[in-house]
Design an enzyme around this catalytic site. Sequence first.
Site, PDB file in Angstrom:
ATOM      1  N   LYS A   4      -6.044   7.429 -19.598  1.00 10.77           N
ATOM      2  CA  LYS A   4      -6.273   7.697 -20.905  1.00 10.77           C
ATOM      3  C   LYS A   4      -4.946   7.542 -21.640  1.00 10.77           C
ATOM      4  O   LYS A   4      -4.406   6.466 -22.023  1.00 10.77           O
ATOM      5  CB  LYS A   4      -6.441   9.309 -20.799  1.00 10.77           C
ATOM      6  CG  LYS A   4      -7.917   9.295 -19.727  1.00 10.77           C
ATOM      7  CD  LYS A   4      -9.075   8.767 -19.957  1.00 10.77           C
ATOM      8  CE  LYS A   4      -9.980   8.832 -18.993  1.00 10.77           C
ATOM      9  NZ  LYS A   4     -10.467  10.029 -18.438  1.00 10.77           N
ATOM     10  N   ASP A  41      -4.952  19.622 -14.513  1.00 11.67           N
ATOM     11  CA  ASP A  41      -5.213  18.500 -15.024  1.00 11.67           C
ATOM     12  C   ASP A  41      -4.739  18.355 -16.472  1.00 11.67           C
ATOM     13  O   ASP A  41      -5.281  18.846 -17.661  1.00 11.67           O
ATOM     14  CB  ASP A  41      -6.616  18.044 -14.799  1.00 11.67           C
ATOM     15  CG  ASP A  41      -6.902  16.634 -15.468  1.00 11.67           C
ATOM     16  OD1 ASP A  41      -6.276  15.915 -16.199  1.00 11.67           O
ATOM     17  OD2 ASP A  41      -8.181  16.222 -14.919  1.00 11.67           O
ATOM     18  N   ARG A  72       0.962  -0.988  -0.107  1.00 19.62           N
ATOM     19  CA  ARG A  72       0.129   0.007   0.080  1.00 19.62           C
ATOM     20  C   ARG A  72       1.028   1.263  -0.158  1.00 19.62           C
ATOM     21  O   ARG A  72       0.565   2.283  -0.644  1.00 19.62           O
ATOM     22  CB  ARG A  72      -0.882  -0.136   1.144  1.00 19.62           C
ATOM     23  CG  ARG A  72      -1.679   1.474   1.539  1.00 19.62           C
ATOM     24  CD  ARG A  72      -2.854   1.292   2.282  1.00 19.62           C
ATOM     25  NE  ARG A  72      -3.025   0.410   3.088  1.00 19.62           N
ATOM     26  CZ  ARG A  72      -2.683   0.493   4.487  1.00 19.62           C
ATOM     27  NH1 ARG A  72      -1.667   1.677   4.666  1.00 19.62           N
ATOM     28  NH2 ARG A  72      -2.580  -0.172   5.352  1.00 19.62           N
ATOM     29  N   TYR A 112     -13.697  18.108 -16.622  1.00 17.39           N
ATOM     30  CA  TYR A 112     -14.229  16.707 -16.590  1.00 17.39           C
ATOM     31  C   TYR A 112     -15.404  16.542 -15.629  1.00 17.39           C
ATOM     32  O   TYR A 112     -15.082  17.013 -14.354  1.00 17.39           O
ATOM     33  CB  TYR A 112     -12.978  15.698 -16.160  1.00 17.39           C
ATOM     34  CG  TYR A 112     -13.565  14.477 -16.169  1.00 17.39           C
ATOM     35  CD1 TYR A 112     -13.835  13.669 -16.990  1.00 17.39           C
ATOM     36  CD2 TYR A 112     -13.303  13.735 -14.884  1.00 17.39           C
ATOM     37  CE1 TYR A 112     -14.595  12.261 -17.183  1.00 17.39           C
ATOM     38  CE2 TYR A 112     -13.714  12.310 -14.672  1.00 17.39           C
ATOM     39  CZ  TYR A 112     -14.144  11.535 -15.705  1.00 17.39           C
ATOM     40  OH  TYR A 112     -14.770  10.417 -15.464  1.00 17.39           O
TER      41      TYR A 112
HETATM   42  C1  LIG Z   1     -11.008  10.449 -17.175  1.00 16.52           C
HETATM   43  C2  LIG Z   1     -10.436  11.905 -16.666  1.00 16.52           C
HETATM   44  C3  LIG Z   1     -10.402  11.953 -15.272  1.00 16.52           C
HETATM   45  C4  LIG Z   1     -10.601  10.803 -14.213  1.00 16.52           C
HETATM   46  O1  LIG Z   1      -9.933   9.964 -14.455  1.00 16.52           O
HETATM   47  P1  LIG Z   1      -9.990   8.386 -14.040  1.00 16.52           P
HETATM   48  O2  LIG Z   1      -8.896   7.509 -14.329  1.00 16.52           O
HETATM   49  O3  LIG Z   1     -11.278   7.725 -14.902  1.00 16.52           O
HETATM   50  O4  LIG Z   1     -10.313   8.297 -12.608  1.00 16.52           O
HETATM   51  C5  LIG Z   1      -9.890  13.314 -14.860  1.00 16.52           C
HETATM   52  N1  LIG Z   1      -9.583  14.423 -15.500  1.00 16.52           N
HETATM   53  C6  LIG Z   1      -9.857  14.174 -17.100  1.00 16.52           C
HETATM   54  C7  LIG Z   1      -9.549  15.221 -17.895  1.00 16.52           C
HETATM   55  C8  LIG Z   1     -10.242  12.954 -17.407  1.00 16.52           C
HETATM   56  O5  LIG Z   1     -10.534  12.735 -18.785  1.00 16.52           O
END
Ligand SMILES: *Cc1c(COP(=O)(O)O)cnc(C)c1O
Length: 381
Positions: free
Chosen positions: A198, A173, A50, A102
Amino acid sequence: MKWDVSFETKCQGMDLGIQDQYHAISFPIYQTATFSRSRLGEVSGFDYSRQTNPTRSQLESVLANLENANDAVAFSSGMAAISAVMRLFAPGDHVIVDMDLYGGSVRLFDQVCRKYGIEFSTADFSSEDISAYIRENTKAVYLETPTNPMMHVTDIRKLAGLTKSRGLLLIVDNTFLSPYFQNPLDLGADIVLHSGTKYIAGHHDTIGGFAMTNHKDVAEKLRLDVTTIGACLSPFDSWLTLRGVRTLAVRMDRAESNAMKIAEHLKTSPHVSKVIYPGLKEHPGYEIMKKQSRGFGSMITFEVESKECAEKILNNVELFYFAESLGGTETLITYPITQTHAAVPEELLEKNGINERLLRLSVGIEGADDLIGELDRVLKI
Ligand SMILES: *Cc1c(COP(=O)(O)O)cnc(C)c1O
């Protein structure tokens, strides 16, 4: 860092000089919960997965190297990383967030963080003066650029000038561009977030998230958080992400070149009323992106003539998929209003222009002509 090498080479991780004891080319999956000690007072560097795990540590080193960060902390999802960053704040703290984000982030801020006493203001970062929103208790400014799904672009360097002078954390982000196309820390951001699900992992086969920073105190707090809360990335998911990231540069290049062709083509369709892609010269963020990014990415948002046309496309695509998510090798088409942005309050959806005619494409690495042919086919039905 052992050598001064290119991004493409950094993706392979060799310049970090970390080597498996048997010199395996593919970094091993340390599928273990715990690590033994040979005697009292002696440590191997790892205790319990962890907290830390060798496969995860290798991935964190590779990603910190790619984002020019001193430290990268891996989480079990992008949302887990964003939640950990929000736990840096205390009740009564105020955060200014961009109006287009998002949907999951909007839900986290609205439905969870507010309950714990964190206050939010929402502004249009691409057009408004953010300094007007700063209060005595403001601690941070939070954005995506380009935004999901409207592709607004914020000048990170300019905003960092403001946040630095006012002692605020600038949180970006960077999911949509990946570290291959944009490095917000180099532009003055304090924390970079990624949904590793992604582009970084890139194959729609694993979920993960990352927070990167050059601030030692922030990194320590994030490590304490992941150890304490337990939203850690598993050894196998760490390995899948290490494997995915090896091809990050070539995937990004190919997907972007496909996206450029598709955006240009969509503009010629009589059924398409609007194409939003920052690589198009008429996009209002084009010049800023040319200054702060090395590419425009492969996300395209477009509006079709009617709700019926949008439904027809979603119900008939065969060569690529009608699905949530983005950034993988396969092209996906998403309906933001009922999928990624379903949790966004109605008035904010309206303000942002997220309507029933709006579709979002995550362009993959297939043949561009095949994708264009399929779009033409479904648009003409
Ligand atoms: C998908 C996404 C998230 C969240 O990520 P997860 O891996 O699905 O928890 C946050 N910010 C953006 C811009 C995203 O496309």
